[in-house]
Design a protein around this motif. Structure first.
Motif, PDB file in Angstrom:
ATOM      1  N   LEU A 350       0.831  -1.205   0.000  1.00  0.00           N
ATOM      2  CA  LEU A 350       0.000   0.000   0.000  1.00  0.00           C
ATOM      3  C   LEU A 350       0.863   1.251   0.000  1.00  0.00           C
ATOM      4  O   LEU A 350       0.628   2.193  -0.778  1.00  0.00           O
ATOM      5  CB  LEU A 350      -0.929  -0.017   1.214  1.00  0.00           C
ATOM      6  CG  LEU A 350      -1.858   1.197   1.368  1.00  0.00           C
ATOM      7  CD1 LEU A 350      -2.776   1.318   0.155  1.00  0.00           C
ATOM      8  CD2 LEU A 350      -2.678   1.070   2.646  1.00  0.00           C
ATOM      9  N   VAL A 351       1.873   1.282   0.858  1.00  0.00           N
ATOM     10  CA  VAL A 351       2.777   2.438   0.904  1.00  0.00           C
ATOM     11  C   VAL A 351       3.500   2.597  -0.430  1.00  0.00           C
ATOM     12  O   VAL A 351       3.632   3.705  -0.954  1.00  0.00           O
ATOM     13  CB  VAL A 351       3.789   2.271   2.063  1.00  0.00           C
ATOM     14  CG1 VAL A 351       4.868   3.343   1.990  1.00  0.00           C
ATOM     15  CG2 VAL A 351       3.068   2.331   3.404  1.00  0.00           C
ATOM     16  N   PHE A 352       3.973   1.478  -0.972  1.00  0.00           N
ATOM     17  CA  PHE A 352       4.666   1.517  -2.264  1.00  0.00           C
ATOM     18  C   PHE A 352       3.749   2.057  -3.356  1.00  0.00           C
ATOM     19  O   PHE A 352       4.160   2.897  -4.169  1.00  0.00           O
ATOM     20  CB  PHE A 352       5.159   0.116  -2.621  1.00  0.00           C
ATOM     21  CG  PHE A 352       6.027   0.062  -3.840  1.00  0.00           C
ATOM     22  CD1 PHE A 352       7.402   0.170  -3.740  1.00  0.00           C
ATOM     23  CD2 PHE A 352       5.472  -0.093  -5.105  1.00  0.00           C
ATOM     24  CE1 PHE A 352       8.211   0.123  -4.871  1.00  0.00           C
ATOM     25  CE2 PHE A 352       6.266  -0.138  -6.238  1.00  0.00           C
ATOM     26  CZ  PHE A 352       7.636  -0.029  -6.120  1.00  0.00           C
ATOM     27  N   SER A 353       2.498   1.592  -3.388  1.00  0.00           N
ATOM     28  CA  SER A 353       1.548   2.028  -4.414  1.00  0.00           C
ATOM     29  C   SER A 353       1.272   3.519  -4.315  1.00  0.00           C
ATOM     30  O   SER A 353       1.295   4.240  -5.326  1.00  0.00           O
ATOM     31  CB  SER A 353       0.238   1.243  -4.290  1.00  0.00           C
ATOM     32  OG  SER A 353       0.452  -0.140  -4.420  1.00  0.00           O
ATOM     33  N   VAL A 354       1.003   3.989  -3.101  1.00  0.00           N
ATOM     34  CA  VAL A 354       0.702   5.409  -2.906  1.00  0.00           C
ATOM     35  C   VAL A 354       1.894   6.262  -3.307  1.00  0.00           C
ATOM     36  O   VAL A 354       1.750   7.290  -3.992  1.00  0.00           O
ATOM     37  CB  VAL A 354       0.304   5.670  -1.441  1.00  0.00           C
ATOM     38  CG1 VAL A 354       0.206   7.177  -1.182  1.00  0.00           C
ATOM     39  CG2 VAL A 354      -1.013   4.983  -1.115  1.00  0.00           C
ATOM     40  N   LEU A 355       3.086   5.849  -2.926  1.00  0.00           N
ATOM     41  CA  LEU A 355       4.287   6.618  -3.228  1.00  0.00           C
ATOM     42  C   LEU A 355       4.538   6.688  -4.739  1.00  0.00           C
ATOM     43  O   LEU A 355       4.744   7.779  -5.297  1.00  0.00           O
ATOM     44  CB  LEU A 355       5.485   5.993  -2.512  1.00  0.00           C
ATOM     45  CG  LEU A 355       6.826   6.703  -2.680  1.00  0.00           C
ATOM     46  CD1 LEU A 355       6.765   8.104  -2.097  1.00  0.00           C
ATOM     47  CD2 LEU A 355       7.945   5.902  -2.011  1.00  0.00           C
ATOM     48  N   VAL A 356       4.490   5.532  -5.397  1.00  0.00           N
ATOM     49  CA  VAL A 356       4.802   5.501  -6.830  1.00  0.00           C
ATOM     50  C   VAL A 356       3.720   6.198  -7.646  1.00  0.00           C
ATOM     51  O   VAL A 356       4.022   6.949  -8.593  1.00  0.00           O
ATOM     52  CB  VAL A 356       4.979   4.038  -7.299  1.00  0.00           C
ATOM     53  CG1 VAL A 356       5.164   3.983  -8.807  1.00  0.00           C
ATOM     54  CG2 VAL A 356       6.184   3.414  -6.620  1.00  0.00           C
ATOM     55  N   LEU A 357       2.454   5.996  -7.312  1.00  0.00           N
ATOM     56  CA  LEU A 357       1.381   6.656  -8.049  1.00  0.00           C
ATOM     57  C   LEU A 357       1.415   8.169  -7.838  1.00  0.00           C
ATOM     58  O   LEU A 357       1.134   8.934  -8.775  1.00  0.00           O
ATOM     59  CB  LEU A 357       0.030   6.092  -7.615  1.00  0.00           C
ATOM     60  CG  LEU A 357      -0.293   4.674  -8.111  1.00  0.00           C
ATOM     61  CD1 LEU A 357      -1.586   4.175  -7.498  1.00  0.00           C
ATOM     62  CD2 LEU A 357      -0.388   4.648  -9.631  1.00  0.00           C
ATOM     63  N   SER A 358       1.760   8.607  -6.622  1.00  0.00           N
ATOM     64  CA  SER A 358       1.863  10.051  -6.370  1.00  0.00           C
ATOM     65  C   SER A 358       2.973  10.667  -7.209  1.00  0.00           C
ATOM     66  O   SER A 358       2.798  11.739  -7.812  1.00  0.00           O
ATOM     67  CB  SER A 358       2.114  10.311  -4.885  1.00  0.00           C
ATOM     68  OG  SER A 358       1.056   9.811  -4.099  1.00  0.00           O
ATOM     69  N   ILE A 359       4.115   9.985  -7.263  1.00  0.00           N
ATOM     70  CA  ILE A 359       5.226  10.469  -8.094  1.00  0.00           C
ATOM     71  C   ILE A 359       4.816  10.513  -9.556  1.00  0.00           C
ATOM     72  O   ILE A 359       5.128  11.472 -10.288  1.00  0.00           O
ATOM     73  CB  ILE A 359       6.465   9.576  -7.899  1.00  0.00           C
ATOM     74  CG1 ILE A 359       7.000   9.718  -6.473  1.00  0.00           C
ATOM     75  CG2 ILE A 359       7.557   9.935  -8.906  1.00  0.00           C
ATOM     76  CD1 ILE A 359       8.133   8.764  -6.147  1.00  0.00           C
TER      77      ILE A 359
END
Length: 369
Positions: A350-359
């Motif tokens: 979840l953290v990885f998804s939020v971080l990468v999608l935000s970038i």
């Protein structure tokens, strides 16, 4: 919301028109699942073995029968000398050489350790490790049998009962097929997504969307949703193949597996979108995707145990979404564990998804401004 739904519909229509890509999305993973599921075997059996029996006694034949009955050693030829054994191993005709000394039977009868030399070609570490471990096990087992017969004891002093859990027969397909499923989803979500979006930019269709009042976030969601649907279709087909062809047991909840797979698909799609923002051409997108795929295969625990990796590589593997998904799918499929055992993996995805999608969204907004 209406604009996002419109983009999703257009994306599905584009997929429908591009029949070749749609066929590849389903055919390539299916072929890979069947090919790798059958081809990748970690247990090495039927190792070609040469024998130089100088004893030619019942004791040496009994020991050879134990080697042959294990299923790991195939006695393919008999040698007449040490040089013959060396020649056959050097040429690759045999991978293991078993040598009995002339006084083997006499030593067994006297009750002194009877030496059996086992030469193993260690140029292939997987084969040699298996051969060494099995040969030692056979020697230990035969020694216990002889000691038991000589002492006429009522039983061994220790009763060690090994109980392997989850995959007691050591069937490779049970371990590898769920992992291959994760590789397939990673390949589709990262490579095809990034290449498809860059292709739209090259063809000018993406710019046509940008002139409409659609927001970057809405555009991203519209591009992601169709590939999420494709990811679930792939998961369904792959699970059917795993159960029907490879008889992989699914011991846990399918509903939980599908729900937790969403986090992995989203994380992989985020990588694909980020690559599409960085790449200028389809070739660049493909090369960047391959750069993501190779570490996913080598460092996630798919082929090699992470515990045996150097510390720095071990910690770098935490940056790979497949690392967490392998724990999820193997845990649910093979162990039957529930969501509460997988909270750490889900939170990481979840953290990885939020971080990468935000970038990806920020990078996309910067590109269009």
């Amino acid at each position: 919301m209406n604009r996002t739904i419109s983009i999703i519909k257009k994306e599905f229509l584009q997929m429908k028109r591009d029949r070749l890509t749609l066929a590849l999305i389903f055919m390539i993973p299916l072929v890979q699942l069947l090919l790798f599921g059958y081809a990748i075997q970690t247990e090495v059996k039927h190792i070609p073995t040469v024998v130089f029996d100088q004893s030619l006694s019942g004791s040496s034949r009994d020991m050879l029968e134990a080697f042959s009955a294990s299923g790991y050693f195939d006695i393919t030829c008999a040698a007449g000398s040490y040089d013959d054994v060396t020649r056959r191993i050097d040429s690759g005709e045999a991978r293991v050489g078993i040598i009995f000394p002339p006084d083997f039977a006499r030593q067994v009868k006297r009750g002194v350790p009877a030496a059996v030399q086992v030469i193993v070609d260690a140029s292939d570490s997987m084969v040699s490790n298996q051969a060494i471990a099995t040969a030692n096990s056979i020697g230990l087992l035969k020694s216990q049998q002889v000691l038991f017969q000589k002492t006429l004891a009522g039983g061994p002093p220790y009763d060690i009962r090994v109980r392997p859990w989850y995959n007691p027969d050591g069937i490779t397909a049970y371990y590898m097929v769920p992992a291959i499923l994760g590789i397939i989803v990673t390949m589709t979500m990262v490579i095809i997504t990034s290449v498809a979006i860059v292709r739209e930019r090259e063809q000018g269709t993406l710019e046509q969307l940008l002139v409409t009042p659609v927001k970057p976030l809405e555009l991203m969601i519209g591009k992601i949703v169709p590939y999420i649907v494709l990811g679930y279709l792939q998961i369904t087909v792959a699970l059917l193949v795993a159960v029907l062809v490879f008889q992989v047991p699914i011991r846990g909840s399918l509903l939980q597996l599908y729900l937790l797979t969403l986090f992995f698909i989203t994380a992989s799609l985020g990588l694909g979108l980020m690559i599409s923002n960085l790449a200028q051409t389809q070739m660049q997108a493909f090369q960047m995707s391959f750069f993501v795929m190779l570490p996913s295969i080598l460092l996630s625990g798919f082929l090699f145990p992470r515990a045996a990796m150097p510390k720095i590589i071990f910690f770098l593997s935490y940056l790979i979404p497949l690392t967490y998904y392998l724990d999820i799918i193997r845990g649910i499929v093979l162990k039957g564990i529930g969501f509460h055992y997988l909270l750490g993996q889900v939170a990481s995805l979840l953290v990885f998804s939020v971080l990468v999608l935000s970038i990806s969204v920020l990078k996309f907004r910067k590109n269009i401004n």
